[in-house]
Design a protein around this motif. Structure first.
Motif, PDB file in Angstrom:
ATOM      1  N   ASP A 247      -8.419   4.378   2.682  1.00  0.00           N
ATOM      2  CA  ASP A 247      -8.765   3.596   3.878  1.00  0.00           C
ATOM      3  C   ASP A 247     -10.156   2.974   3.735  1.00  0.00           C
ATOM      4  O   ASP A 247     -10.350   1.781   4.000  1.00  0.00           O
ATOM      5  CB  ASP A 247      -8.742   4.479   5.128  1.00  0.00           C
ATOM      6  CG  ASP A 247      -7.336   4.852   5.573  1.00  0.00           C
ATOM      7  OD1 ASP A 247      -6.360   4.271   5.066  1.00  0.00           O
ATOM      8  OD2 ASP A 247      -7.228   5.738   6.447  1.00  0.00           O
ATOM      9  N   ILE A 255      -5.831  -6.763   2.511  1.00  0.00           N
ATOM     10  CA  ILE A 255      -4.552  -6.051   2.536  1.00  0.00           C
ATOM     11  C   ILE A 255      -4.415  -5.313   3.860  1.00  0.00           C
ATOM     12  O   ILE A 255      -5.392  -5.079   4.564  1.00  0.00           O
ATOM     13  CB  ILE A 255      -4.427  -5.057   1.368  1.00  0.00           C
ATOM     14  CG1 ILE A 255      -5.505  -3.979   1.469  1.00  0.00           C
ATOM     15  CG2 ILE A 255      -4.499  -5.756   0.025  1.00  0.00           C
ATOM     16  CD1 ILE A 255      -5.373  -2.889   0.429  1.00  0.00           C
ATOM     17  N   THR A 256      -3.186  -4.951   4.185  1.00  0.00           N
ATOM     18  CA  THR A 256      -2.910  -4.153   5.378  1.00  0.00           C
ATOM     19  C   THR A 256      -2.671  -2.718   4.950  1.00  0.00           C
ATOM     20  O   THR A 256      -1.893  -2.457   4.028  1.00  0.00           O
ATOM     21  CB  THR A 256      -1.664  -4.682   6.110  1.00  0.00           C
ATOM     22  OG1 THR A 256      -1.874  -6.052   6.452  1.00  0.00           O
ATOM     23  CG2 THR A 256      -1.394  -3.881   7.375  1.00  0.00           C
ATOM     24  N   ILE A 257      -3.351  -1.765   5.613  1.00  0.00           N
ATOM     25  CA  ILE A 257      -3.205  -0.355   5.260  1.00  0.00           C
ATOM     26  C   ILE A 257      -2.326   0.350   6.302  1.00  0.00           C
ATOM     27  O   ILE A 257      -2.071  -0.185   7.374  1.00  0.00           O
ATOM     28  CB  ILE A 257      -4.586   0.332   5.166  1.00  0.00           C
ATOM     29  CG1 ILE A 257      -5.322   0.292   6.511  1.00  0.00           C
ATOM     30  CG2 ILE A 257      -5.426  -0.318   4.066  1.00  0.00           C
ATOM     31  CD1 ILE A 257      -6.638   1.065   6.510  1.00  0.00           C
ATOM     32  N   TYR A 271       1.582   6.257   0.664  1.00  0.00           N
ATOM     33  CA  TYR A 271       0.535   5.375   1.154  1.00  0.00           C
ATOM     34  C   TYR A 271       0.959   3.956   0.773  1.00  0.00           C
ATOM     35  O   TYR A 271       0.901   3.557  -0.398  1.00  0.00           O
ATOM     36  CB  TYR A 271      -0.817   5.723   0.534  1.00  0.00           C
ATOM     37  CG  TYR A 271      -1.987   5.032   1.197  1.00  0.00           C
ATOM     38  CD1 TYR A 271      -2.757   5.682   2.168  1.00  0.00           C
ATOM     39  CD2 TYR A 271      -2.328   3.727   0.866  1.00  0.00           C
ATOM     40  CE1 TYR A 271      -3.832   5.050   2.774  1.00  0.00           C
ATOM     41  CE2 TYR A 271      -3.398   3.080   1.466  1.00  0.00           C
ATOM     42  CZ  TYR A 271      -4.139   3.756   2.426  1.00  0.00           C
ATOM     43  OH  TYR A 271      -5.207   3.122   3.037  1.00  0.00           O
ATOM     44  N   ILE A 273       0.826  -0.172   1.252  1.00  0.00           N
ATOM     45  CA  ILE A 273      -0.052  -1.276   1.634  1.00  0.00           C
ATOM     46  C   ILE A 273       0.717  -2.593   1.552  1.00  0.00           C
ATOM     47  O   ILE A 273       1.701  -2.705   0.830  1.00  0.00           O
ATOM     48  CB  ILE A 273      -1.304  -1.349   0.737  1.00  0.00           C
ATOM     49  CG1 ILE A 273      -0.912  -1.576  -0.736  1.00  0.00           C
ATOM     50  CG2 ILE A 273      -2.142  -0.092   0.881  1.00  0.00           C
ATOM     51  CD1 ILE A 273      -2.082  -1.825  -1.666  1.00  0.00           C
ATOM     52  N   THR A 275       0.174  -6.566   0.594  1.00  0.00           N
ATOM     53  CA  THR A 275      -0.749  -7.425  -0.143  1.00  0.00           C
ATOM     54  C   THR A 275      -0.379  -8.896   0.050  1.00  0.00           C
ATOM     55  O   THR A 275       0.749  -9.211   0.430  1.00  0.00           O
ATOM     56  CB  THR A 275      -0.705  -7.093  -1.643  1.00  0.00           C
ATOM     57  OG1 THR A 275       0.504  -7.633  -2.201  1.00  0.00           O
ATOM     58  CG2 THR A 275      -0.755  -5.595  -1.877  1.00  0.00           C
ATOM     59  N   SER A 322       5.113  -5.272   0.441  1.00  0.00           N
ATOM     60  CA  SER A 322       4.571  -3.918   0.516  1.00  0.00           C
ATOM     61  C   SER A 322       4.801  -3.165  -0.776  1.00  0.00           C
ATOM     62  O   SER A 322       5.851  -3.258  -1.393  1.00  0.00           O
ATOM     63  CB  SER A 322       5.220  -3.143   1.673  1.00  0.00           C
ATOM     64  OG  SER A 322       4.805  -3.666   2.906  1.00  0.00           O
TER      65      SER A 322
END
Length: 331
Positions: A247, A255-257, A271, A273, A275, A322
């Motif tokens: 994080d 990017i979205t976490i 985990y 993400i 992109t 993702s």
């Protein structure tokens, strides 16, 4: 020698080795004391009866049978999940009714689900990637709730609640899951459901015309799982530490976490993400650099079933952009 960082890897110690050797020395390799011990541990943790079977898929199959979900039943399932859910519905001749996920494949698009709730007999909620899903809307009367917890043992929906209280909770202890048991799984549910599953999970010793299934667990898998169960809380804490590091490291990147529902707490089985570049391109480049990325979900069910793509926009975006990056206790 392959020196790359794997996408996922079981974390096994001497305790697991010793447990397997002790079990081998006992000469009892079919269901016995190790299986009973694992069932006792699960029942204590969830305060409900439990039954161990040969896999997570077997657990879901027997749970559906025990809950009377079969031919003609309509079952709502997320499109963004592994095809095992689809296969199990095919086993019992039930009809899948797909709903969309939330961003990154996590959670539920409630608008998508609510459109389908009034027409289904049951819903399977998947706590995808270890992120627990609280249902914001009360289910219609007589709708059976089943929880697929294969990714999420140890996750909490609130400070006082570990997961929800569906008619059945299904777990998997496949080697790369939250805790490793080789090939085995479990169901948690009512006394009546668990009694049924224990009755039909094996044809050995059966003496009736009722259908029995080759789903009995073995002592070696249960021996490993029992040792893993004792380490589960440590595993979860390690995953959360790695997730916190990710994080912070990714905070300034485009990017979205991963995200969680308010009050819910993930165990970070994966985990994932999102992109700006297509996932296949990102996975290929990471592999070239010696880091094995994964798909999360390789192909969502609406594509496998050739449904209308426009009805599942969140899953489509996750499918295209993702990726799942390494996270496991031994990383």
């Amino acid at each position: 020698m392959d020196t790359s960082i794997p996408h996922s890897k079981p974390y096994l110690g001497q305790e697991e080795v010793d447990a397997v050797l002790k079990t081998l020395a006992s000469g009892n390799l079919s269901s016995g004391n190790q299986v009973h011990a694992l069932e006792d541990s699960l029942s204590t943790r969830f305060n409900r009866p439990s039954c161990v079977v040969s896999s997570g898929t077997a657990a879901l199959h027997l749970a559906l049978l025990g809950l009377g979900i079969g031919k003609g039943a309509k079952v709502a399932i997320p499109t963004h999940t592994c095809p095992s859910l689809l296969y199990v519905l095919q086993y019992v001749n039930a009809e899948p009714v797909l709903f969309d996920c939330g961003p990154l494949g996590i959670g539920i698009d409630m608008g998508s689900l609510e459109m389908r709730l009034l027409t289904v007999d049951a819903i399977i909620v998947v706590h995808t990637y270890g992120f627990p899903v609280p249902l914001a809307k009360q289910l219609p009367e007589k709708t059976v709730l089943i929880e697929d917890c294969a990714h999420s043992i140890g996750a909490t929906i609130s400070e006082k609640s570990e997961l929800m209280s569906g008619a059945a909770l299904m777990f998997s202890f496949y080697p790369t899951k939250m805790m490793c048991g080789g090939e085995c799984g479990a169901v948690v549910g009512s006394t009546a459901l668990i009694d049924f599953i224990k009755q039909v999970r094996s044809p050995r010793g059966a003496d009736s015309a009722q259908t029995h299934y080759p789903y009995s667990p073995n002592e070696l898998c249960a021996a490993i799982a029992n040792q893993q169960f004792q380490k589960l809380n440590v595993f979860i804490e390690k995953r959360r530490q790695i997730a916190a590091f990710y994080d912070a490291s990714f905070a300034e990147l485009p990017i979205t976490i991963p995200w969680s529902y308010p009050s819910a707490k993930s165990v970070y089985y994966r985990y994932v993400i999102e992109t700006p570049k297509p996932r296949d391109e990102v996975i290929k480049r990471a592999n070239e650099l010696g880091v094995r990325f994964g798909f999360g979900v390789k192909t969502p069910l609406h594509r496998l079933l050739k449904k209308k793509i426009k009805e599942f926009p969140n899953s489509e975006k996750a499918y295209k952009y993702s990726v799942s990056i390494p996270i496991y206790p031994g990383l």
